[in-house]
Design a protein around this motif. Structure first.
Motif, PDB file in Angstrom:
ATOM      1  N   VAL A  15       6.273  -9.098  12.367  1.00 29.67           N
ATOM      2  CA  VAL A  15       6.903 -10.189  13.118  1.00 29.67           C
ATOM      3  C   VAL A  15       8.152  -9.686  13.830  1.00 29.67           C
ATOM      4  O   VAL A  15       8.375  -9.967  15.014  1.00 29.67           O
ATOM      5  CB  VAL A  15       7.244 -11.354  12.171  1.00 29.67           C
ATOM      6  N   MET A  16       8.972  -8.920  13.123  1.00 31.65           N
ATOM      7  CA  MET A  16      10.227  -8.443  13.693  1.00 31.65           C
ATOM      8  C   MET A  16       9.985  -7.418  14.794  1.00 31.65           C
ATOM      9  O   MET A  16      10.691  -7.412  15.815  1.00 31.65           O
ATOM     10  CB  MET A  16      11.109  -7.858  12.592  1.00 31.65           C
ATOM     11  N   ASN A  17       9.003  -6.552  14.610  1.00 35.00           N
ATOM     12  CA  ASN A  17       8.690  -5.586  15.663  1.00 35.00           C
ATOM     13  C   ASN A  17       8.130  -6.269  16.901  1.00 35.00           C
ATOM     14  O   ASN A  17       8.438  -5.877  18.035  1.00 35.00           O
ATOM     15  CB  ASN A  17       7.708  -4.537  15.132  1.00 35.00           C
ATOM     16  N   GLU A  18       7.317  -7.291  16.698  1.00 35.67           N
ATOM     17  CA  GLU A  18       6.808  -8.054  17.842  1.00 35.67           C
ATOM     18  C   GLU A  18       7.958  -8.687  18.616  1.00 35.67           C
ATOM     19  O   GLU A  18       8.002  -8.627  19.851  1.00 35.67           O
ATOM     20  CB  GLU A  18       5.849  -9.142  17.357  1.00 35.67           C
ATOM     21  N   TRP A  19       8.898  -9.282  17.887  1.00 35.15           N
ATOM     22  CA  TRP A  19      10.070  -9.917  18.529  1.00 35.15           C
ATOM     23  C   TRP A  19      10.854  -8.863  19.312  1.00 35.15           C
ATOM     24  O   TRP A  19      11.197  -9.067  20.482  1.00 35.15           O
ATOM     25  CB  TRP A  19      10.957 -10.557  17.472  1.00 35.15           C
ATOM     26  N   ALA A  20      11.152  -7.736  18.656  1.00 33.89           N
ATOM     27  CA  ALA A  20      12.007  -6.722  19.273  1.00 33.89           C
ATOM     28  C   ALA A  20      11.372  -6.136  20.528  1.00 33.89           C
ATOM     29  O   ALA A  20      12.041  -5.970  21.562  1.00 33.89           O
ATOM     30  CB  ALA A  20      12.317  -5.618  18.259  1.00 33.89           C
ATOM     31  N   HIS A 148      11.729 -16.036  19.609  1.00 34.12           N
ATOM     32  CA  HIS A 148      11.820 -16.428  18.206  1.00 34.12           C
ATOM     33  C   HIS A 148      10.630 -17.307  17.828  1.00 34.12           C
ATOM     34  O   HIS A 148       9.979 -17.097  16.795  1.00 34.12           O
ATOM     35  CB  HIS A 148      13.137 -17.181  17.973  1.00 34.12           C
ATOM     36  N   HIS A 149      10.327 -18.306  18.667  1.00 36.60           N
ATOM     37  CA  HIS A 149       9.226 -19.218  18.376  1.00 36.60           C
ATOM     38  C   HIS A 149       7.902 -18.468  18.316  1.00 36.60           C
ATOM     39  O   HIS A 149       7.063 -18.704  17.429  1.00 36.60           O
ATOM     40  CB  HIS A 149       9.161 -20.323  19.432  1.00 36.60           C
ATOM     41  N   SER A 150       7.694 -17.540  19.239  1.00 33.56           N
ATOM     42  CA  SER A 150       6.456 -16.774  19.260  1.00 33.56           C
ATOM     43  C   SER A 150       6.329 -15.916  18.008  1.00 33.56           C
ATOM     44  O   SER A 150       5.262 -15.870  17.377  1.00 33.56           O
ATOM     45  CB  SER A 150       6.412 -15.885  20.506  1.00 33.56           C
TER      46      SER A 150
END
Length: 246
Positions: A15-20, A148-150
């Motif tokens: 999740v965090m890598n996708e966001w970044a 963030h929502h994604s």
């Protein structure tokens, strides 16, 4: 506090890598990885160098009251001066602690961004702003709310219908001693700094030779000792190279 309220972010490296990457972290320059435990053999499994550590913990068992009393003590008695280049954002958006933790990790690390990416532009725009002004920029920019929502919607856990949560993210980074930067003479001594948007400001956690091990020691002494061992998790930002220094 802003009227805005986001979906809680999951403590999950994917999740965090996708966001970044969605906001501009250069692919391959660094990645978020699980820290499976605090014992030395489990810490040794984490790729190096570790550039930041994000901790998820519950605001229960008196820990929230303890943190507030610590802010009061720092206001009354002070703490070691924080390096002025440390990037800190005040949290004014409900449930935005995940995104703020990610921003604290990336903005205080020597990671590479896609040129002219939203993440690079946001960090550059915020450099000369106050923590409250940075919070306003975050609240008024739809980009990070959308990212963030994604990311929150792509986790392994279903999006909750009730957005109330007692889980909270904070971030740990290393910074030079403030006196070393002021004198422009590097002493080699670094400090462990906790960055939490709910706090009154950055908190100095003492000298730090090893970011991951020192964070783990702090968590053992001050978090697990308050009975939250079942509900905490740690994520490390690991990079391919280290260009530390003043």
């Amino acid at each position: 506090m802003s009227d805005s309220r986001w979906i809680p972010l999951e403590s999950n490296p994917e999740v965090m890598n996708e966001w970044a990457e969605s906001v501009g972290l250069l692919e391959g320059s660094a990645e978020f990885v699980d820290v499976y435990g605090l014992d030395p053999e489990l810490l040794a499994m984490v790729p190096r160098p570790v550039k930041a550590v994000i901790l998820l913990f519950p605001l229960t068992g008196g820990i929230d009251d303890w943190r507030k009393s610590e802010d009061d003590r720092i206001a009354a008695e002070g703490q070691p001066a924080i390096d002025p280049t440390v990037f800190w954002i005040k949290q004014t958006i409900g449930n935005a602690c995940g995104t703020i933790g990610l921003l604290h990790a990336l903005a205080n690390s020597d990671v590479a961004y896609v040129p002219e990416s939203p993440l690079q532009k946001f960090i550059d725009l915020c450099k000369d702003k106050t923590p409250q002004e940075r919070a306003h920029i975050l609240d008024s920019t739809s980009l990070f709310a959308s990212a963030h929502h994604s990311a929150a919607s792509s986790g392994q856990t279903a999006v909750p219908s009730d957005l109330d949560t007692d889980l909270h993210f904070t971030c740990f980074v290393q910074a030079p001693e403030a006196s070393a930067r002021e004198s422009q003479v590097g002493t080699g001594v670094r400090r462990l700094i906790e960055l939490d948007g709910r706090r009154a400001g950055p908190v100095d956690r003492g000298e730090s030779e090893n970011l991951l091990e020192d964070t783990a020691a702090y968590v053992k002494e001050h978090v697990l000792s308050r009975g939250v061992s079942i509900h905490f998790s740690m994520i490390a930002l690991a990079g391919r190279d280290s260009n530390s220094g003043l």
